[in-house]
Design a protein around this motif. Structure first.
Motif, PDB file in Angstrom:
ATOM      1  N   THR A  21       4.891  -2.585   3.254  1.00 20.74           N
ATOM      2  CA  THR A  21       3.933  -3.033   4.262  1.00 20.74           C
ATOM      3  C   THR A  21       4.078  -2.317   5.606  1.00 20.74           C
ATOM      4  O   THR A  21       3.054  -2.041   6.246  1.00 20.74           O
ATOM      5  CB  THR A  21       3.965  -4.572   4.428  1.00 20.74           C
ATOM      6  OG1 THR A  21       5.287  -4.989   4.744  1.00 20.74           O
ATOM      7  CG2 THR A  21       3.499  -5.255   3.161  1.00 20.74           C
ATOM      8  N   ASP A  70      -8.286  -1.816   3.009  1.00 18.74           N
ATOM      9  CA  ASP A  70      -9.700  -2.011   2.707  1.00 18.74           C
ATOM     10  C   ASP A  70      -9.895  -2.369   1.242  1.00 18.74           C
ATOM     11  O   ASP A  70     -10.891  -2.982   0.883  1.00 18.74           O
ATOM     12  CB  ASP A  70     -10.485  -0.733   3.021  1.00 18.74           C
ATOM     13  CG  ASP A  70     -10.463  -0.412   4.498  1.00 18.74           C
ATOM     14  OD1 ASP A  70     -10.952  -1.247   5.285  1.00 18.74           O
ATOM     15  OD2 ASP A  70      -9.931   0.651   4.870  1.00 18.74           O
ATOM     16  N   GLU A  71      -8.948  -1.942   0.405  1.00 13.75           N
ATOM     17  CA  GLU A  71      -9.069  -2.194  -1.034  1.00 13.75           C
ATOM     18  C   GLU A  71      -7.684  -2.287  -1.660  1.00 13.75           C
ATOM     19  O   GLU A  71      -6.777  -1.539  -1.293  1.00 13.75           O
ATOM     20  CB  GLU A  71      -9.851  -1.059  -1.703  1.00 13.75           C
ATOM     21  CG  GLU A  71     -10.039  -1.218  -3.184  1.00 13.75           C
ATOM     22  CD  GLU A  71     -10.783  -0.058  -3.829  1.00 13.75           C
ATOM     23  OE1 GLU A  71     -11.057  -0.153  -5.036  1.00 13.75           O
ATOM     24  OE2 GLU A  71     -11.081   0.949  -3.150  1.00 13.75           O
ATOM     25  N   ARG A 109       0.236  -8.079  -6.959  1.00 12.28           N
ATOM     26  CA  ARG A 109      -1.081  -8.263  -6.334  1.00 12.28           C
ATOM     27  C   ARG A 109      -1.026  -9.238  -5.160  1.00 12.28           C
ATOM     28  O   ARG A 109      -1.553  -8.971  -4.091  1.00 12.28           O
ATOM     29  CB  ARG A 109      -2.073  -8.764  -7.366  1.00 12.28           C
ATOM     30  CG  ARG A 109      -3.425  -9.134  -6.778  1.00 12.28           C
ATOM     31  CD  ARG A 109      -4.313  -9.771  -7.776  1.00 12.28           C
ATOM     32  NE  ARG A 109      -4.306  -8.947  -8.973  1.00 12.28           N
ATOM     33  CZ  ARG A 109      -5.087  -9.132 -10.005  1.00 12.28           C
ATOM     34  NH1 ARG A 109      -5.930 -10.117 -10.023  1.00 12.28           N
ATOM     35  NH2 ARG A 109      -5.024  -8.358 -11.066  1.00 12.28           N
ATOM     36  N   GLU A 110      -0.388 -10.369  -5.348  1.00 13.16           N
ATOM     37  CA  GLU A 110      -0.379 -11.406  -4.322  1.00 13.16           C
ATOM     38  C   GLU A 110       0.314 -10.958  -3.038  1.00 13.16           C
ATOM     39  O   GLU A 110       0.010 -11.461  -1.962  1.00 13.16           O
ATOM     40  CB  GLU A 110       0.272 -12.677  -4.854  1.00 13.16           C
ATOM     41  CG  GLU A 110      -0.562 -13.365  -5.899  1.00 13.16           C
ATOM     42  CD  GLU A 110       0.082 -14.637  -6.429  1.00 13.16           C
ATOM     43  OE1 GLU A 110       0.902 -15.228  -5.719  1.00 13.16           O
ATOM     44  OE2 GLU A 110      -0.257 -15.019  -7.559  1.00 13.16           O
ATOM     45  N   GLN A 145      -2.665  -8.824  -1.317  1.00 14.39           N
ATOM     46  CA  GLN A 145      -4.081  -9.166  -1.434  1.00 14.39           C
ATOM     47  C   GLN A 145      -4.733  -9.548  -0.105  1.00 14.39           C
ATOM     48  O   GLN A 145      -5.932  -9.359   0.065  1.00 14.39           O
ATOM     49  CB  GLN A 145      -4.312 -10.235  -2.491  1.00 14.39           C
ATOM     50  CG  GLN A 145      -3.810 -11.609  -2.146  1.00 14.39           C
ATOM     51  CD  GLN A 145      -3.969 -12.560  -3.314  1.00 14.39           C
ATOM     52  OE1 GLN A 145      -4.331 -12.152  -4.424  1.00 14.39           O
ATOM     53  NE2 GLN A 145      -3.710 -13.822  -3.081  1.00 14.39           N
ATOM     54  N   ASP A 146      -3.999 -10.048   0.843  1.00 14.99           N
ATOM     55  CA  ASP A 146      -4.567 -10.408   2.144  1.00 14.99           C
ATOM     56  C   ASP A 146      -4.057  -9.511   3.268  1.00 14.99           C
ATOM     57  O   ASP A 146      -4.138  -9.886   4.443  1.00 14.99           O
ATOM     58  CB  ASP A 146      -4.246 -11.873   2.463  1.00 14.99           C
ATOM     59  CG  ASP A 146      -4.911 -12.824   1.483  1.00 14.99           C
ATOM     60  OD1 ASP A 146      -6.083 -12.579   1.123  1.00 14.99           O
ATOM     61  OD2 ASP A 146      -4.263 -13.808   1.059  1.00 14.99           O
ATOM     62  N   ASN A 147      -3.555  -8.332   2.928  1.00 13.22           N
ATOM     63  CA  ASN A 147      -3.014  -7.438   3.939  1.00 13.22           C
ATOM     64  C   ASN A 147      -4.146  -6.945   4.842  1.00 13.22           C
ATOM     65  O   ASN A 147      -5.109  -6.344   4.368  1.00 13.22           O
ATOM     66  CB  ASN A 147      -2.297  -6.260   3.279  1.00 13.22           C
ATOM     67  CG  ASN A 147      -1.576  -5.410   4.275  1.00 13.22           C
ATOM     68  OD1 ASN A 147      -2.183  -4.791   5.142  1.00 13.22           O
ATOM     69  ND2 ASN A 147      -0.260  -5.353   4.143  1.00 13.22           N
ATOM     70  N   PRO A 148      -4.039  -7.176   6.149  1.00 17.29           N
ATOM     71  CA  PRO A 148      -5.132  -6.809   7.053  1.00 17.29           C
ATOM     72  C   PRO A 148      -5.314  -5.301   7.236  1.00 17.29           C
ATOM     73  O   PRO A 148      -6.341  -4.873   7.763  1.00 17.29           O
ATOM     74  CB  PRO A 148      -4.719  -7.462   8.379  1.00 17.29           C
ATOM     75  CG  PRO A 148      -3.234  -7.551   8.309  1.00 17.29           C
ATOM     76  CD  PRO A 148      -2.919  -7.786   6.852  1.00 17.29           C
TER      77      PRO A 148
END
Length: 147
Positions: free
Chosen positions: A52, A86-87, A76-77, A80-83
């Motif tokens: 990250t 984009d994808e 995935r989890e 999945q919400d990493n700001p």
């Protein structure tokens, strides 16, 4: 048998590496103003979590870039919400899936299929966030990612 296979794999990878252009600060200027960048991190949850800061730095370096990250379904989890993304692309990387391989050729068939999927993404650069992940590097090459 494994030593011979590993040596052959290394020779082939070095040949492919010689054909592609690495992304260096000097060649970063060759990227479009808003490049499409793919980060690849095939590892399991803890190692993906450690990726990250790299994603944050990529976003800081290229704020207008389209930034995608490929991870295994097991991680995935984590992203999945990493700001900064984009994808999030999910791929069951053969070397990391905890299941037996069907045949010697299975990882190579999966590699070809995944490279075709990546080609649709029209990425300008791919960054493999694991130094020894030949599969992701070769898939990027076969997907015609220029850097």
């Amino acid at each position: 048998m494994h030593a011979r296979r590993d040596r052959l794999r290394l020779v082939l990878l070095r040949a492919f590496a010689a054909l592609s252009e690495p992304l260096r600060p000097s060649s970063a200027a060759a990227l479009p103003e808003a490049p499409r960048i793919l980060a690849i991190r095939p590892d399991h949850i803890g190692d993906v979590l450690f990726a990250t800061p790299a994603l944050r730095l990529l976003r800081k370096a290229w704020p207008d870039a389209y930034l995608a990250c490929a991870v295994g379904p097991w991680a995935r989890e984590v992203l999945q919400d990493n700001p900064h993304l984009d994808e999030l692309i999910v791929c069951e990387f053969p070397g990391f899936a905890r299941r037996p391989k069907g045949s010697f050729l299975e990882p190579y068939r999966a590699l070809w299929q995944w490279a075709q999927r990546l080609k649709e993404g029209r990425f300008d650069a791919a960054i493999v966030l694991r130094f020894d992940h030949w599969w992701g590097a070769l898939a990027s090459f076969l997907a015609c990612v220029p850097h």
